[in-house]
Design a protein around this motif. Structure first.
Motif, PDB file in Angstrom:
ATOM      1  N   GLY A  50       0.805  -1.219   0.000  1.00 10.87           N
ATOM      2  CA  GLY A  50       0.000   0.000   0.000  1.00 10.87           C
ATOM      3  C   GLY A  50       0.837   1.267   0.000  1.00 10.87           C
ATOM      4  N   LEU A  51       2.152   1.125  -0.152  1.00 14.34           N
ATOM      5  CA  LEU A  51       3.040   2.289  -0.190  1.00 14.34           C
ATOM      6  C   LEU A  51       3.262   2.727  -1.636  1.00 14.34           C
ATOM      7  N   ASN A  52       3.993   3.810  -1.817  1.00 19.71           N
ATOM      8  CA  ASN A  52       4.182   4.420  -3.129  1.00 19.71           C
ATOM      9  C   ASN A  52       4.886   3.459  -4.085  1.00 19.71           C
ATOM     10  N   GLY A  53       4.175   2.981  -5.089  1.00 17.30           N
ATOM     11  CA  GLY A  53       4.751   2.092  -6.079  1.00 17.30           C
ATOM     12  C   GLY A  53       5.183   2.805  -7.334  1.00 17.30           C
ATOM     13  N   GLN A  54       5.043   4.141  -7.352  1.00 19.07           N
ATOM     14  CA  GLN A  54       5.465   4.929  -8.505  1.00 19.07           C
ATOM     15  C   GLN A  54       6.872   5.495  -8.337  1.00 19.07           C
ATOM     16  N   HIS A  55       7.355   5.467  -7.112  1.00 16.72           N
ATOM     17  CA  HIS A  55       8.665   6.045  -6.809  1.00 16.72           C
ATOM     18  C   HIS A  55       9.243   5.260  -5.641  1.00 16.72           C
ATOM     19  N   PHE A  56      10.236   4.406  -5.900  1.00 18.16           N
ATOM     20  CA  PHE A  56      10.751   3.528  -4.858  1.00 18.16           C
ATOM     21  C   PHE A  56      12.208   3.191  -5.142  1.00 18.16           C
ATOM     22  N   ALA A  57      12.886   2.669  -4.115  1.00 19.39           N
ATOM     23  CA  ALA A  57      14.285   2.275  -4.256  1.00 19.39           C
ATOM     24  C   ALA A  57      14.549   1.046  -3.393  1.00 19.39           C
ATOM     25  N   PHE A  58      15.363   0.128  -3.913  1.00 13.90           N
ATOM     26  CA  PHE A  58      15.810  -1.021  -3.133  1.00 13.90           C
ATOM     27  C   PHE A  58      17.208  -0.712  -2.636  1.00 13.90           C
ATOM     28  N   VAL A  59      17.395  -0.747  -1.322  1.00 10.33           N
ATOM     29  CA  VAL A  59      18.682  -0.342  -0.743  1.00 10.33           C
ATOM     30  C   VAL A  59      19.453  -1.516  -0.152  1.00 10.33           C
ATOM     31  N   GLY A  60      19.004  -2.740  -0.431  1.00 13.02           N
ATOM     32  CA  GLY A  60      19.765  -3.916  -0.023  1.00 13.02           C
ATOM     33  C   GLY A  60      19.707  -4.192   1.467  1.00 13.02           C
ATOM     34  N   LEU A 106      11.203  -0.400  14.594  1.00 11.62           N
ATOM     35  CA  LEU A 106      10.152   0.143  15.454  1.00 11.62           C
ATOM     36  C   LEU A 106      10.717   1.111  16.488  1.00 11.62           C
ATOM     37  N   ALA A 107      11.973   0.913  16.888  1.00 13.37           N
ATOM     38  CA  ALA A 107      12.594   1.802  17.866  1.00 13.37           C
ATOM     39  C   ALA A 107      13.116   3.084  17.222  1.00 13.37           C
ATOM     40  N   ALA A 108      13.567   2.993  15.979  1.00 11.20           N
ATOM     41  CA  ALA A 108      14.226   4.137  15.348  1.00 11.20           C
ATOM     42  C   ALA A 108      13.270   5.061  14.591  1.00 11.20           C
ATOM     43  N   LEU A 109      12.198   4.514  14.046  1.00 12.04           N
ATOM     44  CA  LEU A 109      11.313   5.301  13.186  1.00 12.04           C
ATOM     45  C   LEU A 109      10.269   6.064  13.993  1.00 12.04           C
ATOM     46  N   LYS A 110       9.771   7.138  13.402  1.00  6.37           N
ATOM     47  CA  LYS A 110       8.750   7.949  14.051  1.00  6.37           C
ATOM     48  C   LYS A 110       7.407   7.221  14.037  1.00  6.37           C
ATOM     49  N   PRO A 111       6.534   7.529  15.016  1.00  4.73           N
ATOM     50  CA  PRO A 111       5.240   6.831  15.112  1.00  4.73           C
ATOM     51  C   PRO A 111       4.387   6.933  13.861  1.00  4.73           C
ATOM     52  N   THR A 112       4.495   8.061  13.122  1.00  6.17           N
ATOM     53  CA  THR A 112       3.637   8.266  11.949  1.00  6.17           C
ATOM     54  C   THR A 112       4.212   7.667  10.662  1.00  6.17           C
ATOM     55  N   THR A 144       1.302   2.205  10.320  1.00  9.95           N
ATOM     56  CA  THR A 144       2.229   3.146  10.933  1.00  9.95           C
ATOM     57  C   THR A 144       2.997   2.438  12.045  1.00  9.95           C
ATOM     58  N   VAL A 145       4.106   3.025  12.418  1.00 10.84           N
ATOM     59  CA  VAL A 145       4.889   2.456  13.522  1.00 10.84           C
ATOM     60  C   VAL A 145       4.029   2.404  14.786  1.00 10.84           C
ATOM     61  N   ALA A 146       3.194   3.409  14.974  1.00 10.12           N
ATOM     62  CA  ALA A 146       2.302   3.411  16.136  1.00 10.12           C
ATOM     63  C   ALA A 146       1.354   2.223  16.087  1.00 10.12           C
ATOM     64  N   GLU A 147       0.829   1.913  14.907  1.00 14.54           N
ATOM     65  CA  GLU A 147      -0.081   0.780  14.763  1.00 14.54           C
ATOM     66  C   GLU A 147       0.645  -0.544  15.002  1.00 14.54           C
ATOM     67  N   TRP A 148       1.893  -0.625  14.549  1.00 13.33           N
ATOM     68  CA  TRP A 148       2.693  -1.817  14.829  1.00 13.33           C
ATOM     69  C   TRP A 148       2.804  -2.034  16.342  1.00 13.33           C
ATOM     70  N   PHE A 173      11.236  -5.636   3.802  1.00 14.37           N
ATOM     71  CA  PHE A 173      10.820  -4.530   4.654  1.00 14.37           C
ATOM     72  C   PHE A 173      10.661  -3.282   3.790  1.00 14.37           C
ATOM     73  N   LEU A 174       9.622  -2.506   4.063  1.00 15.75           N
ATOM     74  CA  LEU A 174       9.356  -1.281   3.295  1.00 15.75           C
ATOM     75  C   LEU A 174       9.029  -0.151   4.245  1.00 15.75           C
ATOM     76  N   VAL A 175       9.619   1.001   3.995  1.00 17.08           N
ATOM     77  CA  VAL A 175       9.335   2.205   4.769  1.00 17.08           C
ATOM     78  C   VAL A 175       8.798   3.246   3.800  1.00 17.08           C
ATOM     79  N   GLY A 176       7.693   3.880   4.172  1.00 21.47           N
ATOM     80  CA  GLY A 176       7.086   4.882   3.290  1.00 21.47           C
ATOM     81  C   GLY A 176       6.192   5.808   4.071  1.00 21.47           C
ATOM     82  N   ARG A 177       5.362   6.510   3.330  1.00 26.31           N
ATOM     83  CA  ARG A 177       4.440   7.436   3.990  1.00 26.31           C
ATOM     84  C   ARG A 177       3.045   7.339   3.355  1.00 26.31           C
TER      85      ARG A 177
END
Length: 210
Positions: free
Chosen positions: A107-117, A161-167, A187-191, A206-210
């Motif tokens: 459900g994250l942005n599939g139009q603009h993404f990067a794989f960082v290994g 979960l410890a490093a990322l912001k709740p939103t 969201t991290v808060a929901e996790w 693992f995917l991080v987005g907004r």
């Protein structure tokens, strides 16, 4: 792996007969160091051209990985690069690509993404890298995808979960295409409020987005 490749070809042969009997197929494994260090960097010193002698002689050669798409978050780039260098045609075939399947399921942005290994294993360095990726997400909207060795998936999830912001939104896709496949995105808060138990002993994206 030669054994699992033969098993795969046997299943293929049952529905789409092979051009030659399985016993006549020549299977060569990529060297172990390719699996450990990757082979996408020409400076790595691995020359795959000798592996393509049969193709140069006019035979078809296939590149198979244990799971997912060869040369995409998996070894094999050196073989493809060698084929181009030798003037051989390269034909990619449709198959499961864990990164794309996870992105589609997140459900994250599939139009603009990067794989960082892989991210750093050391906790503080990993946290710093996660915050860098999070800042990039917030600035550009670009979804960040990364992976880890299965036995370290749990530590990576807890570190995220410890490093990322709740939103910030985090998605984890485990065992894609397997019967045990499980995905959670929120969201991290929901996790932290109560995410389902995931089979983190399986390969995961693992995917991080907004």
């Amino acid at each position: 792996n030669a054994k699992s490749t033969r098993a795969f070809l046997k299943r293929v042969d049952a529905t789409h007969p092979l051009a030659a009997p399985l016993q006549a197929q020549q299977i060569t494994e990529l060297p172990r160091q390719v699996h450990k260090k990757g082979d996408h960097d020409p400076a790595g010193g691995f020359d795959a051209r000798p592996l393509l002698a049969a193709a140069v002689a006019g035979h078809d050669v296939g590149l198979v990985s244990e799971a997912g798409m060869p040369a995409v978050a998996d070894p094999g780039a050196s073989v493809v690069r060698a084929a181009h260098a030798l003037g051989l045609p390269v034909v990619p075939l449709v198959g499961p690509v864990s990164l794309m399947l996870a992105l589609a399921a997140s459900g994250l942005n599939g139009q603009h993404f990067a794989f960082v290994g892989y991210l750093p294993q050391e906790a503080s360095a990993r946290a710093q890298r996660l915050r860098e990726l999070e800042a990039l997400v917030q600035k550009t909207g670009q979804t960040q995808l990364f992976i880890e060795t299965p036995y370290r998936n749990g530590a990576l999830l807890q570190g995220a979960l410890a490093a990322l912001k709740p939103t910030t939104r985090l998605a984890v896709c485990c065992g894609v295409t397997l019967p045990q496949q499980a995905v959670f995105s929120g969201t991290v808060a929901e996790w932290k409020q109560g995410a389902p138990r995931l089979p983190l002993d399986l390969p995961a994206v693992f995917l991080v987005g907004r």
